[in-house]
Design an enzyme around this catalytic site. Structure first.
Site, short mmCIF file in Angstrom:
data_model
loop_
_atom_site.label_atom_id
_atom_site.label_comp_id
_atom_site.label_asym_id
_atom_site.label_seq_id
_atom_site.Cartn_x
_atom_site.Cartn_y
_atom_site.Cartn_z
N PHE A 140 0.92 -1.20 -0.17
CA PHE A 140 -0.16 0.11 -0.08
C PHE A 140 0.92 1.07 -0.10
O PHE A 140 1.88 1.37 0.61
CB PHE A 140 -0.81 -0.06 1.34
CG PHE A 140 -2.03 0.97 1.22
CD1 PHE A 140 -3.12 0.51 0.80
CD2 PHE A 140 -1.91 2.22 1.88
CE1 PHE A 140 -4.44 1.41 0.55
CE2 PHE A 140 -2.85 3.12 1.84
CZ PHE A 140 -4.24 2.73 1.38
N ASP A 221 1.63 -4.58 9.15
CA ASP A 221 0.32 -3.80 8.91
C ASP A 221 -0.82 -4.82 8.68
O ASP A 221 -0.87 -5.52 7.73
CB ASP A 221 0.56 -3.05 7.52
CG ASP A 221 -0.57 -1.89 7.35
OD1 ASP A 221 -1.68 -2.29 7.83
OD2 ASP A 221 -0.40 -0.92 6.95
N TYR A 246 -11.39 1.34 10.99
CA TYR A 246 -12.45 1.56 10.19
C TYR A 246 -12.98 0.56 9.06
O TYR A 246 -13.57 0.83 8.38
CB TYR A 246 -12.17 3.08 9.51
CG TYR A 246 -11.01 3.18 9.02
CD1 TYR A 246 -10.53 2.62 7.48
CD2 TYR A 246 -9.96 3.81 9.59
CE1 TYR A 246 -9.55 2.97 6.93
CE2 TYR A 246 -8.73 4.20 8.78
CZ TYR A 246 -8.76 3.68 7.61
OH TYR A 246 -7.16 3.85 7.04
N LYS A 247 -12.09 -0.42 9.09
CA LYS A 247 -12.21 -1.37 8.01
C LYS A 247 -13.07 -2.66 8.53
O LYS A 247 -14.19 -2.34 8.74
CB LYS A 247 -10.85 -2.01 7.39
CG LYS A 247 -10.46 -0.80 6.55
CD LYS A 247 -8.85 -1.38 5.97
CE LYS A 247 -8.24 -0.04 4.94
NZ LYS A 247 -6.81 -0.13 4.78
N ARG A 396 -12.41 -5.33 -6.09
CA ARG A 396 -12.39 -6.03 -4.96
C ARG A 396 -13.67 -6.36 -4.19
O ARG A 396 -14.57 -5.32 -4.31
CB ARG A 396 -11.61 -5.18 -3.97
CG ARG A 396 -10.16 -5.36 -4.22
CD ARG A 396 -9.24 -4.91 -2.79
NE ARG A 396 -10.01 -3.34 -2.38
CZ ARG A 396 -9.16 -2.73 -1.38
NH1 ARG A 396 -8.19 -3.10 -0.86
NH2 ARG A 396 -9.67 -1.73 -1.12
C1 LIG Z 1 -6.20 1.28 4.70
C2 LIG Z 1 -4.93 0.99 4.82
C3 LIG Z 1 -3.94 2.35 5.21
C4 LIG Z 1 -4.43 3.63 5.61
O1 LIG Z 1 -3.76 4.14 6.24
P1 LIG Z 1 -4.48 5.30 7.19
O2 LIG Z 1 -3.11 6.01 7.72
O3 LIG Z 1 -5.21 4.78 8.03
O4 LIG Z 1 -4.81 6.30 6.23
C5 LIG Z 1 -2.42 2.12 5.19
N1 LIG Z 1 -1.94 0.88 4.79
C6 LIG Z 1 -2.74 -0.12 4.34
C7 LIG Z 1 -2.02 -1.48 4.18
C8 LIG Z 1 -4.20 -0.09 4.46
O5 LIG Z 1 -4.70 -1.12 3.74
#
Ligand SMILES: *Cc1c(COP(=O)(O)O)cnc(C)c1O
Length: 436
Positions: A140, A221, A246-247, A396
């Site tokens: 990500f 992560d 939030y997921k 997805r």
């Molecule tokens: C959703 C997600 C994020 C989002 O990061 P935020 O700092 O919460 O905005 C980061 N890394 C991964 C792998 C994600 O899936």
């Protein structure tokens, strides 16, 4: 939607007719949980891996936080019941079981990227030849940005010191390739538990063991597994980790995230110190000498967002009631069913499944690949199904065990078939503007 005829097969428990989906829903032990959620009306919600929906319990706990503020103002920090002063620690402990941590090893604070910065500022200590960080090329972007900027803060060039493990198939990362990248120039490995695009679940236990055998720290992560896939972070000796709420944890848009630090790492001075990381007994001494908490709480920086964390009380209660193991079993069944239907009904229309098939190698969502994925995902949305699209070619879909029905999975696949068979997607644009 047209009728799909049953197709019998010997090596699958699934069938592709609608009656089968209805039977599965009727016999689903978790089906009652769907009524606890506010789902967008007239929609099939397949995007809970990006933003979980609101439950009645989460709503009630947000309203309770507002009532506390109304009733107590400043005294809310020290109220007899649920004082805000401890909210980060309390909501951390309440999440510990989900990731297999001890209660003191988790704290609710910050967000994924800010927490990652904090942990890298603490644990990334380039020394001598050991300067490199291993990540993966499918990661990500925000994680990569954080890794790059932390290297730069040490005066190191990411082009040289950030090692991105290559994917062999553009979808997955082979653990053996990660292990091969663990040379004696590597200080730290940072990887996702579940790859955000393909949904591949990495073997965190193996990767941690291999890293430690080479004197390398291992952090993960858990954005796409917290609340969806059980972990045993403590027993696996994972050094640190972060996730959002939030997921799959359904705590609301931008809700406060969480971090984990293994007990063996307590005592390391937080790289980014703030008064909220103080030993709680001493925080209000207002001393300029920082005494960190003897828990994951030490890695907090600022006053927690009480309203931004409040929904977690309710949302975690719902997950706890269902049980993460039961949710994982149903999730694997729903995603297995979705992949079966994709093979049966969508493969002839040039869709491919990009998610590994083995249950131990996949998380909670399925990646459907198609050359026209962006148009198809727009057409799907117009038909009332909420997917998300990830460039270049991935739709997805996350059938979430708490609230998605088997019938919805069936309807989604039939809608996809209909769209491509009739060319309905061709009237939609293929530009990347405002993709969610
Ligand atoms: C959703 C997600 C994020 C989002 O990061 P935020 O700092 O919460 O905005 C980061 N890394 C991964 C792998 C994600 O899936």
């Amino acid at each position: 939607m047209s009728v799909v005829s049953p197709s019998a097969s010997e090596d699958t428990p699934y069938r592709s007719d609608e009656a089968y989906a209805r039977e599965r829903d009727a016999n689903d032990a978790l089906r009652g949980f769907r009524d606890r959620f506010y789902l967008p009306p007239d929609r099939i919600y397949m995007d809970g891996n990006s933003l979980g929906p609101l439950s009645r319990e989460a709503e009630a706990s947000v309203l309770a936080a507002l009532a506390d503020w109304k009733a107590h103002a400043i005294e809310g920090w020290t109220a007899d019941e649920r004082p805000w002063f401890w909210i980060g620690e309390e909501l951390g402990a309440l999440q510990a079981d989900l990731v297999g941590a001890e209660p003191e090893e988790v704290v609710t604070t910050g967000g994924i990227t800010t927490n990652l910065h904090q942990l890298l500022a603490t644990f990334y200590r380039p020394a001598g030849r050991r300067t490199r960080i291993v990540a993966d090329e499918l990661d990500f972007p925000s994680d990569i940005y954080a890794l790059q900027s932390q290297l730069q803060l040490h005066g190191l060039d990411p082009a040289e010191h950030l090692v991105l493990v290559r994917s062999r198939d553009g979808r997955t990362i082979d653990e053996a390739d990660v292990v091969a990248a663990m040379t004696d120039e590597v200080a730290l490995v940072w990887l996702p538990s579940v790859l955000y695009r393909s949904g591949q679940l990495l073997d965190l236990e193996r990767l941690t063991r291999e890293a430690h055998a080479r004197g390398i720290l291992a952090g993960f992560d858990l954005a796409h597994s917290a609340g969806s896939v059980p972990h045993h972070l403590h027993d696996w000796s994972v050094d640190f980790g972060v996730w959002c709420t939030y997921k799959y944890l359904n705590a609301g848009p931008g809700a406060v995230g969480a971090l984990y630090v293994h007990r063996d790492r307590f005592g390391a001075a937080p790289g980014l110190a703030g008064w909220w990381g103080c030993d709680k007994a001493r925080q209000f001494e207002m001393s300029h000498a920082f005494t960190p908490a003897a828990s994951a709480g030490a890695w907090q920086i600022s006053t927690p967002s009480v309203l931004g964390a409040a929904a977690l009380y309710g949302s975690l209660r719902v997950i706890g009631e269902a049980g993460l193991e039961a949710l994982r079993q149903k999730s694997l069944d729903l995603t297995g069913y979705l992949m079966f239907l994709a093979d049966d009904l969508l493969a002839p229309l040039d869709f491919a499944v990009g998610t590994p098939r083995e249950p131990a190698r996949r998380g909670g969502h399925v990646a459907l690949e198609h050359a026209e994925a962006i148009r198809i995902s727009r057409a799907l949305r117009a038909l009332g199904v909420v997917p998300d699209f990830r460039p270049p070619n991935v739709i997805r879909l996350a059938p979430v065990a708490l609230y998605t029905t088997y019938a919805e999975v069936w309807q989604t696949v039939v809608a996809l078939r209909e769209i491509v068979a009739t060319g309905a997607h061709l009237q939609f644009g293929a530009g990347l503007e405002s993709v969610t």
